[in-house]
Design an enzyme around this catalytic site. Sequence first.
Site, PDB file in Angstrom:
ATOM      1  CE  LYS A 112       4.018 -20.484  -2.268  1.00 22.74           C
ATOM      2  NZ  LYS A 112       5.457 -20.228  -1.927  1.00 22.74           N
ATOM      3  CG  HIS A 144       4.907 -11.717  -6.656  1.00 21.57           C
ATOM      4  ND1 HIS A 144       4.955 -12.877  -7.390  1.00 21.57           N
ATOM      5  CD2 HIS A 144       5.504 -12.011  -5.473  1.00 21.57           C
ATOM      6  CE1 HIS A 144       5.561 -13.821  -6.669  1.00 21.57           C
ATOM      7  NE2 HIS A 144       5.907 -13.314  -5.511  1.00 21.57           N
ATOM      8  CB  SER A 175       0.736 -23.329  -3.057  1.00 20.13           C
ATOM      9  OG  SER A 175       2.118 -23.163  -2.948  1.00 20.13           O
TER      10      SER A 175
HETATM   11  P1  A3P Z   1       3.300 -26.331  -3.682  1.00 21.94           P
HETATM   12  O1  A3P Z   1       3.203 -25.509  -2.437  1.00 21.94           O
HETATM   13  O2  A3P Z   1       1.941 -26.664  -4.244  1.00 21.94           O
HETATM   14  O3  A3P Z   1       4.151 -27.555  -3.515  1.00 21.94           O
HETATM   15  P2  A3P Z   1       6.374 -19.923  -5.999  1.00 21.94           P
HETATM   16  O4  A3P Z   1       7.782 -20.212  -6.349  1.00 21.94           O
HETATM   17  O5  A3P Z   1       5.658 -19.063  -6.976  1.00 21.94           O
HETATM   18  O6  A3P Z   1       6.263 -19.449  -4.583  1.00 21.94           O
HETATM   19  O7  A3P Z   1       5.592 -21.307  -6.077  1.00 21.94           O
HETATM   20  C1  A3P Z   1       5.835 -22.340  -5.168  1.00 21.94           C
HETATM   21  C2  A3P Z   1       5.186 -23.621  -5.666  1.00 21.94           C
HETATM   22  O8  A3P Z   1       5.935 -24.112  -6.800  1.00 21.94           O
HETATM   23  C3  A3P Z   1       5.206 -24.712  -4.609  1.00 21.94           C
HETATM   24  O9  A3P Z   1       3.991 -25.445  -4.791  1.00 21.94           O
HETATM   25  C4  A3P Z   1       6.449 -25.503  -5.027  1.00 21.94           C
HETATM   26  O10 A3P Z   1       6.470 -26.813  -4.541  1.00 21.94           O
HETATM   27  C5  A3P Z   1       6.306 -25.466  -6.547  1.00 21.94           C
HETATM   28  N1  A3P Z   1       7.547 -25.800  -7.267  1.00 21.94           N
HETATM   29  C6  A3P Z   1       8.764 -25.235  -7.121  1.00 21.94           C
HETATM   30  N2  A3P Z   1       9.663 -25.851  -7.911  1.00 21.94           N
HETATM   31  C7  A3P Z   1       9.007 -26.831  -8.581  1.00 21.94           C
HETATM   32  C8  A3P Z   1       9.386 -27.819  -9.535  1.00 21.94           C
HETATM   33  N3  A3P Z   1      10.636 -27.938  -9.976  1.00 21.94           N
HETATM   34  N4  A3P Z   1       8.432 -28.653 -10.005  1.00 21.94           N
HETATM   35  C9  A3P Z   1       7.154 -28.561  -9.572  1.00 21.94           C
HETATM   36  N5  A3P Z   1       6.734 -27.648  -8.662  1.00 21.94           N
HETATM   37  C10 A3P Z   1       7.641 -26.792  -8.173  1.00 21.94           C
END
Ligand code: A3P
Length: 284
Positions: free
Chosen positions: A42, A97, A127
């Site tokens: 996340k 990870h 998240s």
């Molecule tokens: P949120 O749940 O706070 O919205 P991961 O890919 O490591 O699982 O992380 C997911 C988080 O990255 C989510 O956060 C998602 O919305 C955010 N995310 C993915 N793409 C993004 C982008 N282009 N800009 C900003 N946040 C992004």
Amino acid sequence: PYLFKHKRRNFLVKDTLRPSDLDALQHIEIRPTDVFLITYPKSGTVWMQQILVQIMDAAHPEQAEDGHNRTRVPWLEERTADNPLRERPDPRIFGTHLPADMLPLGVKAEQSKAVYVWRNPKDILVSLYHFAHTWVLLETPKSFEGFFQQFLDGEVYMGSWFNHVQEYFAAQNQLNIHFVQYENMLKDLRGEVVKLCAFLEKDLTGEAIDHVVKMSSFNSMKTDPKANYKDLIEKGRYLGETMRKGVAGDWKNYLTVAQNERFDQVFRDKMSNSPLTCTWEIDQ
Ligand code: A3P
């Protein structure tokens, strides 16, 4: 039933995943041209995946045409030792990870490039709390309060955030690693993409960089099937969107004043040996 302890850490149980496979990953063949995308869950993994794939596509158009790994990058810990990663053409990109001491030994020996994305852990907590309701393989939290405590205790998917980040910062002199902060990508995505290109030694035109930035915006990714994982929603593996909010500071909508103070205290205690501080400029 959802997580099993491997050494001192929690890992997600998967049909295909066994402790011996995880250990065998240490010995897979690694090349100096390989690029590793490393995150605690996340922290912006899919965002950085999108950026790296766009940069590599622009720098290696012949591979972009093949589309060989240019939709999503192979995920290291989901591979078993007999998976034919070695047939992938260079430059290969992998996501993981895994904590620093469980990376393939070749990452250090070959000085492969590694990109580590990190994010305000309070936003990661929120998240991950949502993701635990979304991904069927994770146990649904009974309450935010309980999940908050589990996160501070490291009793969540991939273990303690504090350990993960600290161990990578501690390993930075041994690895060829570039740190990127999620909040800085929000503030100046283009600037971070330019720095990434320099680290990756990929010489992109201004126009190509603009394209990378455009394809990596939250709104563009939300409708991009490579990034929004709609296929997993359709298959029933995800029960909702993973492109959730994409902002900094959403934790303020979840943590009470007392929880916030407790989080800061735990941060100070656990991170006292590290140069990281608990202030994220963009919050102010
Ligand atoms: P949120 O749940 O706070 O919205 P991961 O890919 O490591 O699982 O992380 C997911 C988080 O990255 C989510 O956060 C998602 O919305 C955010 N995310 C993915 N793409 C993004 C982008 N282009 N800009 C900003 N946040 C992004």
